[in-house]
Design a protein around this motif. Structure first.
Motif, PDB file in Angstrom:
ATOM      1  N   PHE A  11       0.818  -1.194   0.000  1.00 33.55           N
ATOM      2  CA  PHE A  11       0.000   0.000   0.000  1.00 33.55           C
ATOM      3  C   PHE A  11       0.857   1.250   0.000  1.00 33.55           C
ATOM      4  N   SER A  12       0.283   2.306  -0.530  1.00 33.75           N
ATOM      5  CA  SER A  12       0.960   3.591  -0.554  1.00 33.75           C
ATOM      6  C   SER A  12       0.306   4.537   0.440  1.00 33.75           C
ATOM      7  N   VAL A  13       0.956   5.644   0.668  1.00 34.50           N
ATOM      8  CA  VAL A  13       0.393   6.665   1.545  1.00 34.50           C
ATOM      9  C   VAL A  13      -0.903   7.199   0.925  1.00 34.50           C
ATOM     10  N   GLY A  14      -0.974   7.238  -0.399  1.00 34.52           N
ATOM     11  CA  GLY A  14      -2.194   7.678  -1.074  1.00 34.52           C
ATOM     12  C   GLY A  14      -3.383   6.798  -0.717  1.00 34.52           C
ATOM     13  N   THR A  15      -3.139   5.506  -0.643  1.00 31.21           N
ATOM     14  CA  THR A  15      -4.189   4.562  -0.244  1.00 31.21           C
ATOM     15  C   THR A  15      -4.621   4.848   1.181  1.00 31.21           C
ATOM     16  N   LEU A  16      -3.644   5.085   2.042  1.00 37.15           N
ATOM     17  CA  LEU A  16      -3.940   5.386   3.447  1.00 37.15           C
ATOM     18  C   LEU A  16      -4.742   6.674   3.563  1.00 37.15           C
ATOM     19  N   GLU A  17      -4.349   7.695   2.826  1.00 30.96           N
ATOM     20  CA  GLU A  17      -5.063   8.971   2.892  1.00 30.96           C
ATOM     21  C   GLU A  17      -6.501   8.823   2.402  1.00 30.96           C
ATOM     22  N   ALA A  18      -6.726   8.020   1.382  1.00 33.56           N
ATOM     23  CA  ALA A  18      -8.085   7.796   0.879  1.00 33.56           C
ATOM     24  C   ALA A  18      -8.935   7.073   1.927  1.00 33.56           C
ATOM     25  N   ALA A  50       0.539   8.795   7.920  1.00 32.97           N
ATOM     26  CA  ALA A  50       0.453   9.457   6.619  1.00 32.97           C
ATOM     27  C   ALA A  50       1.302  10.728   6.575  1.00 32.97           C
ATOM     28  N   ALA A  51       1.401  11.424   7.697  1.00 32.49           N
ATOM     29  CA  ALA A  51       2.176  12.664   7.763  1.00 32.49           C
ATOM     30  C   ALA A  51       3.670  12.414   7.893  1.00 32.49           C
ATOM     31  N   ASN A  52       4.038  11.195   8.245  1.00 33.33           N
ATOM     32  CA  ASN A  52       5.455  10.852   8.437  1.00 33.33           C
ATOM     33  C   ASN A  52       6.082  10.503   7.100  1.00 33.33           C
ATOM     34  N   GLU A  53       6.910  11.394   6.576  1.00 32.83           N
ATOM     35  CA  GLU A  53       7.566  11.163   5.284  1.00 32.83           C
ATOM     36  C   GLU A  53       8.513   9.974   5.320  1.00 32.83           C
ATOM     37  N   ASP A  54       8.922   9.565   6.494  1.00 25.71           N
ATOM     38  CA  ASP A  54       9.842   8.440   6.639  1.00 25.71           C
ATOM     39  C   ASP A  54       9.129   7.138   7.005  1.00 25.71           C
ATOM     40  N   ALA A  55       7.802   7.128   6.917  1.00 25.64           N
ATOM     41  CA  ALA A  55       7.050   5.916   7.264  1.00 25.64           C
ATOM     42  C   ALA A  55       7.415   4.792   6.303  1.00 25.64           C
ATOM     43  N   THR A  57       6.841   1.007   4.456  1.00 20.88           N
ATOM     44  CA  THR A  57       5.709   0.309   3.858  1.00 20.88           C
ATOM     45  C   THR A  57       4.987  -0.513   4.910  1.00 20.88           C
ATOM     46  N   THR A  58       5.734  -1.107   5.822  1.00 22.61           N
ATOM     47  CA  THR A  58       5.140  -1.899   6.901  1.00 22.61           C
ATOM     48  C   THR A  58       4.263  -1.026   7.781  1.00 22.61           C
ATOM     49  N   GLU A  59       4.737   0.154   8.133  1.00 20.82           N
ATOM     50  CA  GLU A  59       3.950   1.067   8.969  1.00 20.82           C
ATOM     51  C   GLU A  59       2.673   1.522   8.256  1.00 20.82           C
ATOM     52  N   VAL A  60       2.788   1.821   6.971  1.00 16.44           N
ATOM     53  CA  VAL A  60       1.632   2.252   6.193  1.00 16.44           C
ATOM     54  C   VAL A  60       0.619   1.110   6.099  1.00 16.44           C
ATOM     55  N   THR A  61       1.107  -0.084   5.800  1.00 14.80           N
ATOM     56  CA  THR A  61       0.228  -1.248   5.694  1.00 14.80           C
ATOM     57  C   THR A  61      -0.467  -1.532   7.018  1.00 14.80           C
ATOM     58  N   GLU A  62       0.268  -1.420   8.107  1.00 10.92           N
ATOM     59  CA  GLU A  62      -0.316  -1.644   9.440  1.00 10.92           C
ATOM     60  C   GLU A  62      -1.380  -0.598   9.752  1.00 10.92           C
ATOM     61  N   ALA A  63      -1.114   0.648   9.399  1.00 12.80           N
ATOM     62  CA  ALA A  63      -2.088   1.721   9.642  1.00 12.80           C
ATOM     63  C   ALA A  63      -3.363   1.483   8.834  1.00 12.80           C
ATOM     64  N   ILE A  64      -3.212   1.049   7.589  1.00 12.61           N
ATOM     65  CA  ILE A  64      -4.368   0.753   6.741  1.00 12.61           C
ATOM     66  C   ILE A  64      -5.171  -0.399   7.344  1.00 12.61           C
ATOM     67  N   THR A  65      -4.480  -1.434   7.753  1.00 16.67           N
ATOM     68  CA  THR A  65      -5.144  -2.602   8.344  1.00 16.67           C
ATOM     69  C   THR A  65      -5.894  -2.227   9.614  1.00 16.67           C
ATOM     70  N   ASN A  66      -5.237  -1.463  10.493  1.00 16.51           N
ATOM     71  CA  ASN A  66      -5.875  -1.058  11.746  1.00 16.51           C
ATOM     72  C   ASN A  66      -7.079  -0.169  11.503  1.00 16.51           C
ATOM     73  N   LEU A  67      -6.971   0.740  10.551  1.00 20.77           N
ATOM     74  CA  LEU A  67      -8.091   1.633  10.258  1.00 20.77           C
ATOM     75  C   LEU A  67      -9.243   0.853   9.617  1.00 20.77           C
ATOM     76  N   ALA A  68      -8.921  -0.048   8.715  1.00 20.84           N
ATOM     77  CA  ALA A  68      -9.965  -0.878   8.090  1.00 20.84           C
ATOM     78  C   ALA A  68     -10.685  -1.720   9.132  1.00 20.84           C
ATOM     79  N   ASN A  69      -9.945  -2.238  10.100  1.00 17.10           N
ATOM     80  CA  ASN A  69     -10.558  -3.020  11.176  1.00 17.10           C
ATOM     81  C   ASN A  69     -11.462  -2.162  12.051  1.00 17.10           C
ATOM     82  N   ALA A  70     -11.076  -0.911  12.277  1.00 19.37           N
ATOM     83  CA  ALA A  70     -11.897  -0.012  13.088  1.00 19.37           C
ATOM     84  C   ALA A  70     -13.183   0.352  12.355  1.00 19.37           C
TER      85      ALA A  70
END
Length: 72
Positions: A11-18, A50-55, A57-70
Motif C-alpha cells: 500500500f501507498s500513503v495515497g491509499t492510506l489517505e483515501a 500518513a504525515a510521516n515522510e519516513d514511514a 511500507t510496513t507502517e503504512v500497511t499496518e495503519a491501513i489494516t488497523n483503520l480498516a478493522n476499526a
C-alpha cells in the motif's frame, strides 16, 4: 464496509489517505461511543503515519489494516 486483504499488499500513503477520508465519513454515523472512540483513535494514528515522510511500507500497511478493522 468490509475490506479483505489477500496476499501481501503493497500500500501507498495515497491509499492510506483515501481510507482516512472514507473513515472520517463514518464519524457522523449512528454508532456507540465506544465504536466512535476506537475509530477516532485509528484515524488519528493513521494520520500520524500518513504525515510521516519516513514511514515504512510496513507502517503504512499496518495503519491501513488497523483503520480498516476499526471501520468494520
Amino acid at each position: 464496509m468490509k475490506i479483505i486483504f489477500m496476499g501481501t499488499p503493497d500500500f501507498s500513503v495515497g491509499t492510506l489517505e483515501a481510507l482516512i477520508e472514507a473513515a472520517n465519513g463514518y464519524l457522523d454515523g449512528d454508532y456507540t461511543a465506544e465504536s466512535l472512540d476506537a475509530l477516532q483513535t485509528a484515524i488519528e494514528s493513521a494520520q500520524a503515519v500518513a504525515a510521516n515522510e519516513d514511514a515504512t511500507t510496513t507502517e503504512v500497511t499496518e495503519a491501513i489494516t488497523n483503520l480498516a478493522n476499526a471501520i468494520a
